[in-house]
Design a protein around this motif. Structure first.
Motif, PDB file in Angstrom:
ATOM      1  N   TYR A   1       0.849  -1.199   0.000  1.00 34.00           N
ATOM      2  CA  TYR A   1       0.000   0.000   0.000  1.00 34.00           C
ATOM      3  C   TYR A   1       0.879   1.241   0.000  1.00 34.00           C
ATOM      4  CZ  TYR A   1      -4.178  -2.727   1.240  1.00 34.00           C
ATOM      5  OH  TYR A   1      -5.223  -3.594   1.226  1.00 34.00           O
ATOM      6  N   SER A   2       0.623   2.168  -0.921  1.00 32.99           N
ATOM      7  CA  SER A   2       1.438   3.390  -0.956  1.00 32.99           C
ATOM      8  C   SER A   2       1.155   4.249   0.279  1.00 32.99           C
ATOM      9  CB  SER A   2       1.151   4.180  -2.230  1.00 32.99           C
ATOM     10  OG  SER A   2      -0.193   4.605  -2.220  1.00 32.99           O
ATOM     11  N   SER A   3       0.035   4.032   0.943  1.00 37.53           N
ATOM     12  CA  SER A   3      -0.300   4.814   2.134  1.00 37.53           C
ATOM     13  C   SER A   3       0.369   4.261   3.393  1.00 37.53           C
ATOM     14  CB  SER A   3      -1.817   4.835   2.320  1.00 37.53           C
ATOM     15  OG  SER A   3      -2.314   3.522   2.247  1.00 37.53           O
ATOM     16  N   VAL A   4       1.093   3.160   3.294  1.00 35.74           N
ATOM     17  CA  VAL A   4       1.810   2.607   4.452  1.00 35.74           C
ATOM     18  C   VAL A   4       3.261   3.057   4.374  1.00 35.74           C
ATOM     19  CG1 VAL A   4       2.682   0.466   5.496  1.00 35.74           C
ATOM     20  CG2 VAL A   4       0.298   0.631   4.776  1.00 35.74           C
TER      21      VAL A   4
END
Lengths: 152, 163
Positions: free
Chosen positions: A90-93
């Motif tokens: 996930y790019s948000s992690v």
């Protein structure tokens, strides 16, 4: 990692915060250390390549721009690699660590708003069958100014 | 302070890291259509307002030999959190100290702090000394040493939270 000399150590120790905002900041660092701007840049390049630093950049105060949370999952040991890889994708992690506890996988989700953070946690729960603990920051008691390194 | 769309884009750029070139603020501004002076002024404002906690060299403690890192979590009553947090946050080896929600019965802990050290013995010794110094012997706590690191990068605040 190649050994660090005294100038590398000073670069790591003295500029974890308060990085100059002038037009030629690396020249300012060089002046403080008695080396050329080009030497500062090539040393930082090498420190980044060797993994000693992740970047020269900003640490953003949690909750001040967008939304974020710390999440923890109790993952069966046999599924840890698989689920860690799923979460890292996930790019948000932006942090994803193993910790030695029943809750053994810890990660930070950062997104533009709280609904987007919850959507990521929900997606992870449905893909893995494991409900993450949602542990958002409620109050900060410590100002992070970097970390004093002790060279042996 | 209220962040504009431009501030947020700039924040995302500097969280990812400055380009390692002689004039990094000029380079960031050029990519966003901002002058170098405007980039510097906006960053100075966000630093002064506390939106940027710090700007500088972000070291990887593990690569530098700080291989032990413990998150210590405390089951402390709400009314005592402020007092215990102040004691822990004043310790030089504590790098972060946060209150987070409990999720009983699985997770009773509300106060989190981070201790870095060159090895586990050093971290444990530091923690024991802290517990004695502040009279925290009766406070239930757990020590979570870190294992493998799967991802460490700057936060990305803009864009969709997609896979």
């Amino acid at each position: 990692m190649p050994p660090l000399d005294a100038i590398d150590r000073a670069l790591l120790d003295r500029f974890q915060s308060g990085f100059p905002l002038d037009p030629r900041p690396f020249a300012t660092l060089g002046a403080a250390l008695g080396i050329a701007e080009s030497d500062v840049l090539s040393r930082l390049d090498a420190l980044q390549a060797s993994g000693a630093i992740s970047r020269v950049g900003a640490v953003v105060a949690p909750g001040r721009a967008g939304a974020s949370t710390l999440a923890a999952m109790a993952v069966p040991e046999a599924r840890l690699d698989e689920i860690a890889a799923l979460i890292s994708a996930y790019s948000s992690v932006n942090h994803n660590y193993e910790r030695e506890h029943r809750f053994n996988l810890w990660f930070v989700v950062t997104a533009s708003d709280a609904a987007a953070v919850q959507a990521v946690l929900g997606d992870i729960a449905s893909r893995t069958g494991i409900l993450p603990l949602d542990l958002p920051l409620l109050e900060a008691f410590h100002i992070d100014l970097g970390f004093p390194l002790q060279w042996n | 302070m209220e962040l504009t769309i431009t501030d947020r884009a700039l924040l995302a750029a500097v969280a990812e890291g400055l380009p390692l070139v002689p004039a990094p603020y000029h380079a960031i501004g050029a990519a966003m259509g901002l002058s170098e002076a405007e980039v510097r002024a906006r960053l100075a404002n966000m630093a002064a307002a506390g939106v940027i906690k710090r700007l500088g060299v972000i070291v990887r403690h593990r690569a530098l030999g700080y291989t032990a890192n413990a998150m210590v979590v405390w089951d402390v009553a709400d009314r005592a959190i402020g007092r215990v947090a102040a004691a822990l946050a004043g310790e030089p080896t504590v790098t972060l100290c946060y209150r987070r929600p409990r999720h009983p019965p699985n997770w009773p802990y509300a106060l989190f702090c981070m201790i870095h050290g060159r090895d586990r013995a050093a971290v444990r010794a530091t923690l024991s000394a802290m517990i004695v110094r502040h009279g925290l012997e009766d406070l239930p706590h757990a020590v979570l040493f870190s294992g493998r690191c799967f991802v460490q990068r700057g936060a990305r605040y803009t864009g969709a939270a997609a896979c």
